[in-house]
Write a protein that holds these residues in place. Sequence first.
Motif, PDB file in Angstrom:
ATOM      1  N   MET A   2       0.833  -1.199   0.000  1.00 44.16           N
ATOM      2  CA  MET A   2       0.000   0.000   0.000  1.00 44.16           C
ATOM      3  C   MET A   2       0.871   1.253   0.000  1.00 44.16           C
ATOM      4  O   MET A   2       1.987   1.251   0.509  1.00 44.16           O
ATOM      5  N   LYS A   3       0.337   2.313  -0.574  1.00 45.97           N
ATOM      6  CA  LYS A   3       1.019   3.612  -0.612  1.00 45.97           C
ATOM      7  C   LYS A   3       0.194   4.626   0.154  1.00 45.97           C
ATOM      8  O   LYS A   3      -1.002   4.458   0.356  1.00 45.97           O
ATOM      9  N   ILE A   4       0.852   5.690   0.570  1.00 45.64           N
ATOM     10  CA  ILE A   4       0.172   6.808   1.201  1.00 45.64           C
ATOM     11  C   ILE A   4       0.436   8.046   0.349  1.00 45.64           C
ATOM     12  O   ILE A   4       1.558   8.256  -0.131  1.00 45.64           O
ATOM     13  N   LYS A   5      -0.598   8.828   0.105  1.00 46.14           N
ATOM     14  CA  LYS A   5      -0.464  10.048  -0.677  1.00 46.14           C
ATOM     15  C   LYS A   5       0.224  11.102   0.191  1.00 46.14           C
ATOM     16  O   LYS A   5      -0.074  11.215   1.382  1.00 46.14           O
ATOM     17  N   VAL A   6       1.129  11.887  -0.423  1.00 50.19           N
ATOM     18  CA  VAL A   6       1.867  12.918   0.308  1.00 50.19           C
ATOM     19  C   VAL A   6       1.733  14.243  -0.445  1.00 50.19           C
ATOM     20  O   VAL A   6       2.079  14.328  -1.624  1.00 50.19           O
ATOM     21  N   ASN A   7       1.213  15.249   0.249  1.00 47.87           N
ATOM     22  CA  ASN A   7       1.097  16.604  -0.301  1.00 47.87           C
ATOM     23  C   ASN A   7       1.969  17.530   0.547  1.00 47.87           C
ATOM     24  O   ASN A   7       1.791  17.588   1.759  1.00 47.87           O
ATOM     25  N   GLU A  19       3.311   9.885  -3.930  1.00 45.19           N
ATOM     26  CA  GLU A  19       2.941   8.768  -3.061  1.00 45.19           C
ATOM     27  C   GLU A  19       4.217   8.169  -2.494  1.00 45.19           C
ATOM     28  O   GLU A  19       5.286   8.282  -3.091  1.00 45.19           O
ATOM     29  N   ALA A  20       4.085   7.539  -1.341  1.00 45.64           N
ATOM     30  CA  ALA A  20       5.246   6.916  -0.708  1.00 45.64           C
ATOM     31  C   ALA A  20       4.818   5.660   0.046  1.00 45.64           C
ATOM     32  O   ALA A  20       3.659   5.528   0.432  1.00 45.64           O
ATOM     33  N   ASP A  21       5.781   4.771   0.251  1.00 43.94           N
ATOM     34  CA  ASP A  21       5.551   3.600   1.101  1.00 43.94           C
ATOM     35  C   ASP A  21       5.574   4.010   2.564  1.00 43.94           C
ATOM     36  O   ASP A  21       4.867   3.466   3.386  1.00 43.94           O
ATOM     37  N   MET A  22       6.444   5.002   2.864  1.00 42.10           N
ATOM     38  CA  MET A  22       6.623   5.476   4.237  1.00 42.10           C
ATOM     39  C   MET A  22       7.101   6.913   4.213  1.00 42.10           C
ATOM     40  O   MET A  22       7.870   7.304   3.337  1.00 42.10           O
ATOM     41  N   VAL A  23       6.642   7.697   5.182  1.00 36.57           N
ATOM     42  CA  VAL A  23       7.075   9.083   5.345  1.00 36.57           C
ATOM     43  C   VAL A  23       7.741   9.194   6.712  1.00 36.57           C
ATOM     44  O   VAL A  23       7.196   8.725   7.714  1.00 36.57           O
ATOM     45  N   ILE A  24       8.915   9.819   6.746  1.00 39.30           N
ATOM     46  CA  ILE A  24       9.610  10.050   8.007  1.00 39.30           C
ATOM     47  C   ILE A  24       9.818  11.558   8.138  1.00 39.30           C
ATOM     48  O   ILE A  24      10.423  12.183   7.274  1.00 39.30           O
ATOM     49  N   ALA A  25       9.279  12.124   9.222  1.00 42.46           N
ATOM     50  CA  ALA A  25       9.332  13.569   9.435  1.00 42.46           C
ATOM     51  C   ALA A  25      10.012  13.887  10.753  1.00 42.46           C
ATOM     52  O   ALA A  25       9.947  13.103  11.702  1.00 42.46           O
ATOM     53  N   VAL A  26      10.650  15.053  10.807  1.00 41.19           N
ATOM     54  CA  VAL A  26      11.265  15.540  12.039  1.00 41.19           C
ATOM     55  C   VAL A  26      10.262  16.494  12.700  1.00 41.19           C
ATOM     56  O   VAL A  26      10.005  17.571  12.183  1.00 41.19           O
ATOM     57  N   THR A  27       9.700  16.050  13.822  1.00 41.82           N
ATOM     58  CA  THR A  27       8.758  16.885  14.560  1.00 41.82           C
ATOM     59  C   THR A  27       9.478  17.526  15.729  1.00 41.82           C
ATOM     60  O   THR A  27      10.640  17.205  16.012  1.00 41.82           O
ATOM     61  N   GLU A  28       8.790  18.404  16.424  1.00 34.98           N
ATOM     62  CA  GLU A  28       9.407  19.068  17.578  1.00 34.98           C
ATOM     63  C   GLU A  28       9.717  18.099  18.711  1.00 34.98           C
ATOM     64  O   GLU A  28      10.513  18.410  19.588  1.00 34.98           O
ATOM     65  N   THR A  29       9.105  16.908  18.705  1.00 34.21           N
ATOM     66  CA  THR A  29       9.366  15.921  19.755  1.00 34.21           C
ATOM     67  C   THR A  29      10.221  14.753  19.274  1.00 34.21           C
ATOM     68  O   THR A  29      10.441  13.814  20.019  1.00 34.21           O
ATOM     69  N   GLY A  30      10.699  14.809  18.030  1.00 29.41           N
ATOM     70  CA  GLY A  30      11.546  13.743  17.502  1.00 29.41           C
ATOM     71  C   GLY A  30      11.054  13.264  16.144  1.00 29.41           C
ATOM     72  O   GLY A  30      10.115  13.812  15.579  1.00 29.41           O
ATOM     73  N   GLU A  31      11.693  12.212  15.624  1.00 26.16           N
ATOM     74  CA  GLU A  31      11.303  11.677  14.327  1.00 26.16           C
ATOM     75  C   GLU A  31      10.018  10.865  14.438  1.00 26.16           C
ATOM     76  O   GLU A  31       9.783  10.186  15.435  1.00 26.16           O
ATOM     77  N   GLY A  55      10.157   1.815  -1.897  1.00 26.60           N
ATOM     78  CA  GLY A  55      11.018   0.672  -2.161  1.00 26.60           C
ATOM     79  C   GLY A  55      12.402   0.916  -1.608  1.00 26.60           C
ATOM     80  O   GLY A  55      12.576   1.238  -0.434  1.00 26.60           O
ATOM     81  N   ASN A  56      13.417   0.815  -2.483  1.00 25.56           N
ATOM     82  CA  ASN A  56      14.804   1.018  -2.058  1.00 25.56           C
ATOM     83  C   ASN A  56      15.278   2.457  -2.226  1.00 25.56           C
ATOM     84  O   ASN A  56      16.424   2.766  -1.933  1.00 25.56           O
TER      85      ASN A  56
END
Length: 132
Positions: A2-7, A19-31, A55-56
């Motif tokens: 499955m993919k997640i849409k990213v705007n 779209e992405a398999d996974m999104v990693i964000a830096v928030t004020e409390t950590g990743e 994917g890779n």
Amino acid sequence: MMKIKVNIVTPDGPVSETEADMVIAVTETGELGILPGHIAMVAPLDIGALRLKNGNSTEHVAVNGGFLEVRPDVVTVLAQSAELASHIDLARAELAQRKAEVELQQKKNKVEQQMAELSLRRAINRIKVSGM
């Protein structure tokens, strides 16, 4: 998989819709890692690299504050500013870093010092992301 849409949106307009398999964000409390189906939430973003994994491969985006809104099928990044790694002008980012370093060395009031520190953090973030 499955993919997640990213705007990714800034006050100047859309930066990316993908779209992405996974999104990693830096928030004020950590990743924070987000997969499709993630629980709905909102988080304040810090200055850092947003990573979009497919994917890779991983696409990097320099994000300078804002908010992350997560819904099970879409992630919306409302950023103060954002640049895809491929669009970063490295020479301009390095110039901004030098300028901020000079401003930090000058004796200024507390607000001006904080503004210079933020400028420096943003410039360093753009330099790091451009090299990823």
